[in-house]
Scaffold this active site. Structure first.
Site, mmCIF file in Angstrom:
data_model
loop_
_atom_site.group_PDB
_atom_site.id
_atom_site.type_symbol
_atom_site.label_atom_id
_atom_site.label_comp_id
_atom_site.label_asym_id
_atom_site.label_seq_id
_atom_site.Cartn_x
_atom_site.Cartn_y
_atom_site.Cartn_z
ATOM 1 N N ILE A 97 0.841 -1.194 0.000
ATOM 2 C CA ILE A 97 0.000 0.000 0.000
ATOM 3 C C ILE A 97 0.882 1.251 0.000
ATOM 4 O O ILE A 97 0.630 2.210 -0.737
ATOM 5 C CB ILE A 97 -0.950 -0.028 1.222
ATOM 6 N N GLU A 122 -7.946 5.986 8.685
ATOM 7 C CA GLU A 122 -7.697 7.317 8.141
ATOM 8 C C GLU A 122 -6.825 7.111 6.908
ATOM 9 O O GLU A 122 -5.727 6.572 7.018
ATOM 10 C CB GLU A 122 -6.961 8.203 9.148
#
Length: 178
Positions: A97, A122
């Site tokens: 990621i 978040e």
């Protein structure tokens, strides 16, 4: 002490760790690979720690993906719901990621003993990037604790009733201290 993948599987089989849905193929040497859930909240306005966060839009991530844009705060959730009265949890994004320029869940990676949740994430991005519901988004580590056990759910703390995505509740503390 961090549990190995095999120890996570054994603890899950013994009922000491709860991961739903659980897929043994998602175990790695020292973690469980968690996935992105199917919903995002967009928080694009100014934020005030003393007020509830305004959610401007709720997005159901379509099957062909959704493009995240820089400069936007996205709140998402894990596909998996996790809990343990025996182990603390530590949730992070991972290298795959990060290499896409996605920063995920860098501010609150600790899951207390007994906190049973789909994690609120978040999410921010460096460049536009398309994401998909159910894609691997990070690693969940389980940690053995030392000392008297104090379950998060039994203490009535502010996030104990969280189900799916939740906004910051810091305003609850600020309101009482002003």
């Amino acid at each position: 002490m961090i549990l190995t993948g095999q120890a996570i599987a054994e603890a899950a089989a013994a009922g000491e760790i709860f991961i739903d849905p659980f897929d043994p193929a998602r175990l790695s040497p020292n973690a469980y690979d968690w996935r992105l859930g199917d919903t995002l909240w967009i928080c694009s306005g100014d934020l005030d720690a003393a007020a509830p966060t305004a959610v401007d839009e709720e997005i159901a991530i379509p099957g062909d993906g959704y493009v995240l844009e820089p400069g936007v705060l996205y709140l998402g959730h894990t596909l998996e719901k996790t809990s343990s009265e025996h182990y603390a949890q530590f949730l992070n994004g991972d290298r795959t990621i990060g290499a896409l320029g996605i920063w995920v869940h860098v501010s609150a990676p600790l899951g207390h003993l007994g906190h049973g949740i789909q994690w609120t994430l978040e999410i921010r991005v460096a460049k536009p990037v398309k994401v998909y519901a159910g894609m691997t988004f990070g690693k969940l580590v389980f940690l053995r604790t030392f000392g008297p056990v104090a379950s998060y759910q039994r203490h009535g703390l502010k996030y104990a009733a969280t189900s799916g995505i939740d906004i910051s509740r810091l305003y609850e503390e600020i309101g009482t201290s002003r």
